[in-house]
Design a protein around this motif. Structure first.
Motif, mmCIF file in Angstrom:
data_model
loop_
_atom_site.group_PDB
_atom_site.id
_atom_site.type_symbol
_atom_site.label_atom_id
_atom_site.label_comp_id
_atom_site.label_asym_id
_atom_site.label_seq_id
_atom_site.Cartn_x
_atom_site.Cartn_y
_atom_site.Cartn_z
ATOM 1 N N THR A 91 -36.908 -33.533 111.536
ATOM 2 C CA THR A 91 -38.230 -33.838 110.990
ATOM 3 C C THR A 91 -39.332 -33.469 111.982
ATOM 4 O OG1 THR A 91 -37.311 -35.656 109.696
ATOM 5 C CG2 THR A 91 -39.698 -35.660 110.050
ATOM 6 N N ALA A 92 -39.137 -33.815 113.257
ATOM 7 C CA ALA A 92 -40.132 -33.488 114.276
ATOM 8 C C ALA A 92 -40.311 -31.982 114.398
ATOM 9 C CB ALA A 92 -39.709 -34.087 115.616
ATOM 10 N N ALA A 93 -39.207 -31.229 114.328
ATOM 11 C CA ALA A 93 -39.291 -29.776 114.464
ATOM 12 C C ALA A 93 -39.986 -29.128 113.272
ATOM 13 C CB ALA A 93 -37.891 -29.195 114.635
ATOM 14 N N VAL A 94 -39.732 -29.634 112.069
ATOM 15 C CA VAL A 94 -40.317 -29.042 110.857
ATOM 16 C C VAL A 94 -41.799 -29.388 110.723
ATOM 17 C CG1 VAL A 94 -40.249 -29.095 108.330
ATOM 18 C CG2 VAL A 94 -38.119 -28.935 109.633
ATOM 19 N N ILE A 95 -42.151 -30.650 110.985
ATOM 20 C CA ILE A 95 -43.560 -31.064 110.850
ATOM 21 C C ILE A 95 -44.386 -30.532 112.015
ATOM 22 C CG2 ILE A 95 -45.128 -33.041 110.795
ATOM 23 C CD1 ILE A 95 -42.971 -34.627 109.389
ATOM 24 N N GLY A 96 -43.868 -30.671 113.240
ATOM 25 C CA GLY A 96 -44.569 -30.191 114.421
ATOM 26 C C GLY A 96 -45.840 -30.982 114.704
ATOM 27 N N ILE A 156 -34.239 -22.591 114.623
ATOM 28 C CA ILE A 156 -33.904 -22.220 113.246
ATOM 29 C C ILE A 156 -35.150 -22.179 112.372
ATOM 30 C CG2 ILE A 156 -32.569 -22.906 111.205
ATOM 31 C CD1 ILE A 156 -30.539 -24.177 113.078
ATOM 32 N N ASN A 157 -36.118 -23.031 112.653
ATOM 33 C CA ASN A 157 -37.299 -23.178 111.804
ATOM 34 C C ASN A 157 -38.145 -21.909 111.740
ATOM 35 O OD1 ASN A 157 -38.947 -24.899 110.119
ATOM 36 N ND2 ASN A 157 -40.441 -24.948 111.799
ATOM 37 N N VAL A 158 -38.008 -21.010 112.718
ATOM 38 C CA VAL A 158 -38.822 -19.787 112.725
ATOM 39 C C VAL A 158 -38.034 -18.586 112.210
ATOM 40 C CG1 VAL A 158 -40.268 -20.618 114.599
ATOM 41 C CG2 VAL A 158 -38.203 -19.330 115.147
ATOM 42 N N VAL A 162 -35.741 -19.354 106.629
ATOM 43 C CA VAL A 162 -36.530 -20.578 106.529
ATOM 44 C C VAL A 162 -37.949 -20.247 106.087
ATOM 45 C CG1 VAL A 162 -37.433 -22.567 107.782
ATOM 46 C CG2 VAL A 162 -35.131 -21.735 108.261
ATOM 47 N N GLU A 163 -38.512 -19.172 106.650
ATOM 48 C CA GLU A 163 -39.847 -18.753 106.227
ATOM 49 C C GLU A 163 -39.862 -18.379 104.746
ATOM 50 O OE1 GLU A 163 -42.559 -18.941 107.927
ATOM 51 O OE2 GLU A 163 -41.580 -19.615 109.773
ATOM 52 N N ALA A 164 -38.770 -17.746 104.297
ATOM 53 C CA ALA A 164 -38.683 -17.388 102.875
ATOM 54 C C ALA A 164 -38.644 -18.636 102.007
ATOM 55 C CB ALA A 164 -37.438 -16.538 102.636
ATOM 56 N N ALA A 165 -37.924 -19.646 102.435
ATOM 57 C CA ALA A 165 -37.865 -20.899 101.677
ATOM 58 C C ALA A 165 -39.233 -21.565 101.617
ATOM 59 C CB ALA A 165 -36.840 -21.841 102.309
ATOM 60 N N LYS A 166 -39.976 -21.502 102.715
ATOM 61 C CA LYS A 166 -41.330 -22.080 102.716
ATOM 62 C C LYS A 166 -42.244 -21.327 101.763
ATOM 63 C CE LYS A 166 -41.038 -23.778 107.484
ATOM 64 N NZ LYS A 166 -41.545 -23.633 108.872
ATOM 65 N N LEU A 167 -42.112 -19.998 101.742
ATOM 66 C CA LEU A 167 -42.944 -19.195 100.842
ATOM 67 C C LEU A 167 -42.603 -19.456 99.374
ATOM 68 C CD1 LEU A 167 -43.010 -15.787 102.790
ATOM 69 C CD2 LEU A 167 -44.864 -17.453 102.536
ATOM 70 N N ARG A 168 -41.332 -19.829 99.117
ATOM 71 C CA ARG A 168 -40.952 -20.171 97.750
ATOM 72 C C ARG A 168 -41.516 -21.530 97.331
ATOM 73 N NH1 ARG A 168 -35.630 -19.040 99.395
ATOM 74 N NH2 ARG A 168 -35.093 -21.229 99.041
ATOM 75 N N GLY A 169 -42.055 -22.260 98.286
ATOM 76 C CA GLY A 169 -42.629 -23.563 97.977
ATOM 77 C C GLY A 169 -41.677 -24.725 98.142
ATOM 78 N N GLU A 170 -40.561 -24.488 98.855
ATOM 79 C CA GLU A 170 -39.610 -25.578 99.069
ATOM 80 C C GLU A 170 -40.234 -26.648 99.971
ATOM 81 O OE1 GLU A 170 -37.131 -25.577 97.305
ATOM 82 O OE2 GLU A 170 -36.513 -23.514 96.902
ATOM 83 N N TRP A 174 -35.990 -30.261 101.508
ATOM 84 C CA TRP A 174 -35.132 -29.105 101.234
ATOM 85 C C TRP A 174 -34.908 -28.298 102.512
ATOM 86 C CZ3 TRP A 174 -32.764 -26.747 96.885
ATOM 87 C CH2 TRP A 174 -32.319 -25.436 97.107
ATOM 88 N N ILE A 175 -35.959 -28.032 103.245
ATOM 89 C CA ILE A 175 -35.860 -27.239 104.466
ATOM 90 C C ILE A 175 -34.887 -27.891 105.449
ATOM 91 C CG2 ILE A 175 -37.115 -26.364 106.480
ATOM 92 C CD1 ILE A 175 -37.807 -24.892 103.921
ATOM 93 N N ILE A 176 -35.010 -29.211 105.595
ATOM 94 C CA ILE A 176 -34.191 -29.925 106.577
ATOM 95 C C ILE A 176 -32.719 -29.930 106.172
ATOM 96 C CG2 ILE A 176 -33.694 -32.209 107.528
ATOM 97 C CD1 ILE A 176 -36.723 -32.723 107.526
ATOM 98 N N PHE A 177 -32.443 -30.299 104.911
ATOM 99 C CA PHE A 177 -31.049 -30.523 104.507
ATOM 100 C C PHE A 177 -30.354 -29.281 103.959
ATOM 101 C CE2 PHE A 177 -32.773 -34.847 104.456
ATOM 102 C CZ PHE A 177 -31.792 -35.515 105.162
ATOM 103 N N ARG A 178 -31.107 -28.315 103.449
ATOM 104 C CA ARG A 178 -30.484 -27.133 102.852
ATOM 105 C C ARG A 178 -30.584 -25.886 103.712
ATOM 106 N NH1 ARG A 178 -29.510 -28.142 97.391
ATOM 107 N NH2 ARG A 178 -28.234 -26.245 97.542
ATOM 108 N N GLU A 179 -31.505 -25.855 104.651
ATOM 109 C CA GLU A 179 -31.674 -24.667 105.485
ATOM 110 C C GLU A 179 -31.308 -24.923 106.948
ATOM 111 O OE1 GLU A 179 -32.220 -21.937 104.075
ATOM 112 O OE2 GLU A 179 -33.071 -22.479 102.138
#
Length: 271
Positions: A91-96, A156-158, A162-170, A174-179
């Motif tokens: 969570t800390a890595a994804v939110i930043g 992994i977050n960069v 992962v960037e593609a998943a963010k662009l899809r609007g995930e 989802w990012i944490i548990f699926r990517e």
């Protein structure tokens, strides 16, 4: 079929043996955990395969029940530490941003205090029950898991998937548990083996110091404490749980190394 190396087979055999004995303790122990069945520190015999302890209880039965307690506490504490530490680290890595900074500095503060001293202070003012013991061990150890999980998740977050998943609007969940989680399993699995062994050693140390599992309940560290005076007289009762702890530590690490070697390649996420 992939051949399992001899070292991994050794680790799997002893790890499975200890866990199986822990599960089946009430059915395979010759005597109850607290029953006095002989004289003090009787030698090995057909009635008492590894002798008796400092007050005449069957040492094999104490070891079996003690292993059950030690393994249960270590397993529960490890699950708490990995669940808490991994989720917070990811969570800390994804939110930043400031969230990452606040969480990381708080973890640094906790880690700056020696773990054993922290646990001794907490347990000296709280009732020493199995629940409290597991929570204290699990939450203290979660700080180590947090640092590893965050470090892995930042890399992994960069990555492109992962960037593609963010662009899809995930979303972040989802990012944490699926990517991130599937691609962070390799280092986490290796660390889990080390954390489990640390938990075994930690609860054994606490029991040896009198703030772990309380008598008449048995655990391996407590058995060492109860029988340590026998070493002066050449009685090996205190060495038996020490050998069990060492064997379990080596076995779990061998299994963790084998699992790590099988899952070292970083898997691509869902694109």
């Amino acid at each position: 079929m992939t051949r399992i190396p001899p070292a991994a087979l050794f680790g799997l055999f002893f790890t499975s043996l200890y866990f199986l004995m822990a599960i089946l303790a009430p059915w395979i122990a010759p005597y109850s955990m607290t029953e006095i069945v002989g004289d003090v520190w009787e030698p090995w015999s057909a009635d008492h395969w590894i002798g008796t302890d400092n007050i005449g209880r069957d040492l094999l039965s104490r070891m079996i029940y003690g292993g059950r307690t030690t393994i249960f506490i270590a397993t529960a504490a490890t699950m708490i530490s990995f669940t808490t530490g991994s989720i917070l680290g990811f969570t800390a890595a994804v939110i930043g941003g400031w969230v990452d900074q606040v969480m990381s500095r708080f973890v640094d503060l906790i880690m700056s205090i020696p773990t054993l001293i922290f646990a001794l202070v907490v347990l000296s003012v709280m009732p020493v029950t199995l629940t409290i013991l597991i929570l204290v061990m699990g939450l203290l150890d979660a700080t180590r898991v947090y640092r590893l999980a965050r470090a892995v998740a930042v890399d992994i977050n960069v990555m492109d998937f992962v960037e593609a998943a963010k662009l899809r609007g995930e979303g972040r969940v989802w990012i944490i548990f699926r990517e991130i989680l599937p691609n962070a399993l390799s280092p986490l699995v290796a660390e889990m083996g080390l954390r489990f062994i640390f938990a075994v050693l930690f609860v054994s140390t606490l029991s040896f110091l009198g703030l772990g599992v309380q008598p008449p309940n048995a655990d391996w560290g407590g058995i060492v404490k109860e029988n340590k005076d026998g070493i002066i007289y050449g009685i090996a009762a205190a060495l038996v749980p020490a050998v069990a702890i060492a064997t379990l530590a080596i076995s779990v690490n061998l299994v963790a190394d084998w699992v790590l070697n099988r899952t070292t390649s970083l898997k691509g996420g869902r694109g």
